[in-house]
Design a protein around this motif. Sequence first.
Motif, PDB file in Angstrom:
ATOM      1  N   HIS A 178       0.814  -1.215   0.000  1.00  0.00           N
ATOM      2  CA  HIS A 178       0.000   0.000   0.000  1.00  0.00           C
ATOM      3  C   HIS A 178       0.848   1.266   0.000  1.00  0.00           C
ATOM      4  O   HIS A 178       0.558   2.231   0.682  1.00  0.00           O
ATOM      5  N   ARG A 179       1.920   1.236  -0.771  1.00  0.00           N
ATOM      6  CA  ARG A 179       2.787   2.410  -0.904  1.00  0.00           C
ATOM      7  C   ARG A 179       2.562   3.033  -2.276  1.00  0.00           C
ATOM      8  O   ARG A 179       2.225   2.349  -3.237  1.00  0.00           O
ATOM      9  N   ARG A 180       2.801   4.321  -2.337  1.00  0.00           N
ATOM     10  CA  ARG A 180       2.709   5.021  -3.612  1.00  0.00           C
ATOM     11  C   ARG A 180       4.062   4.944  -4.307  1.00  0.00           C
ATOM     12  O   ARG A 180       5.099   5.114  -3.684  1.00  0.00           O
ATOM     13  N   LEU A 181       4.013   4.708  -5.588  1.00  0.00           N
ATOM     14  CA  LEU A 181       5.242   4.686  -6.378  1.00  0.00           C
ATOM     15  C   LEU A 181       5.595   6.100  -6.827  1.00  0.00           C
ATOM     16  O   LEU A 181       4.713   6.936  -7.032  1.00  0.00           O
ATOM     17  N   PRO A 182       6.878   6.398  -6.998  1.00  0.00           N
ATOM     18  CA  PRO A 182       7.264   7.682  -7.584  1.00  0.00           C
ATOM     19  C   PRO A 182       6.731   7.800  -9.015  1.00  0.00           C
ATOM     20  O   PRO A 182       6.455   6.795  -9.680  1.00  0.00           O
ATOM     21  N   LYS A 183       6.571   9.018  -9.483  1.00  0.00           N
ATOM     22  CA  LYS A 183       5.967   9.274 -10.797  1.00  0.00           C
ATOM     23  C   LYS A 183       6.673   8.541 -11.945  1.00  0.00           C
ATOM     24  O   LYS A 183       6.006   7.967 -12.802  1.00  0.00           O
ATOM     25  N   PRO A 184       8.027   8.520 -12.015  1.00  0.00           N
ATOM     26  CA  PRO A 184       8.655   7.780 -13.120  1.00  0.00           C
ATOM     27  C   PRO A 184       8.338   6.279 -13.081  1.00  0.00           C
ATOM     28  O   PRO A 184       8.159   5.650 -14.118  1.00  0.00           O
ATOM     29  N   LEU A 185       8.252   5.708 -11.875  1.00  0.00           N
ATOM     30  CA  LEU A 185       7.929   4.286 -11.788  1.00  0.00           C
ATOM     31  C   LEU A 185       6.476   4.004 -12.146  1.00  0.00           C
ATOM     32  O   LEU A 185       6.158   2.935 -12.651  1.00  0.00           O
TER      33      LEU A 185
END
Length: 148
Positions: free
Chosen positions: A54-61
């Motif tokens: 339940h973590r947010r990925l960085p925008k490039p990923l």
Amino acid sequence: MRCCLLYPETAPAKRQNYSMNVGPGGFGHAPVSKGLVLASVGSSIITNAARASHRRLPKPLVLLSRSLAFRTPGELLFGCFLLYYFRVLERQLGSRKYGSYAAVVTGLSCALQLGVSGLLQLKVPLAPAPLQLVLASFVPFLVNIPPT
């Protein structure tokens, strides 16, 4: 007139004919297919691990996962198997031509999906990009590769 047996350099060059079960094993002479499979597996593992925690990925990923990752382990298994199986197309066409084919197919399918979803005002997520390449590779595979 020279005989090909006495002077083998005058013999016409043989064209390699890749059928389904003939040729180098593994990803030999198929670097684009190898890169696609490794990138799909890696991005799918990263994306699914981030979803599970339940973590947010960085925008490039996020952009990478939308273009390379399969959503479920079943899609990943069968998609990578088919990408591996279609490596024969890359051997027959050449790496440069197959790489450009993969880029064009992926770009066109994403553009068509975005256009249709914008036209119909749908909020449906895009299909995973390797799935589009897999589905588009069936016709050239059936046309160009002889069954054994």
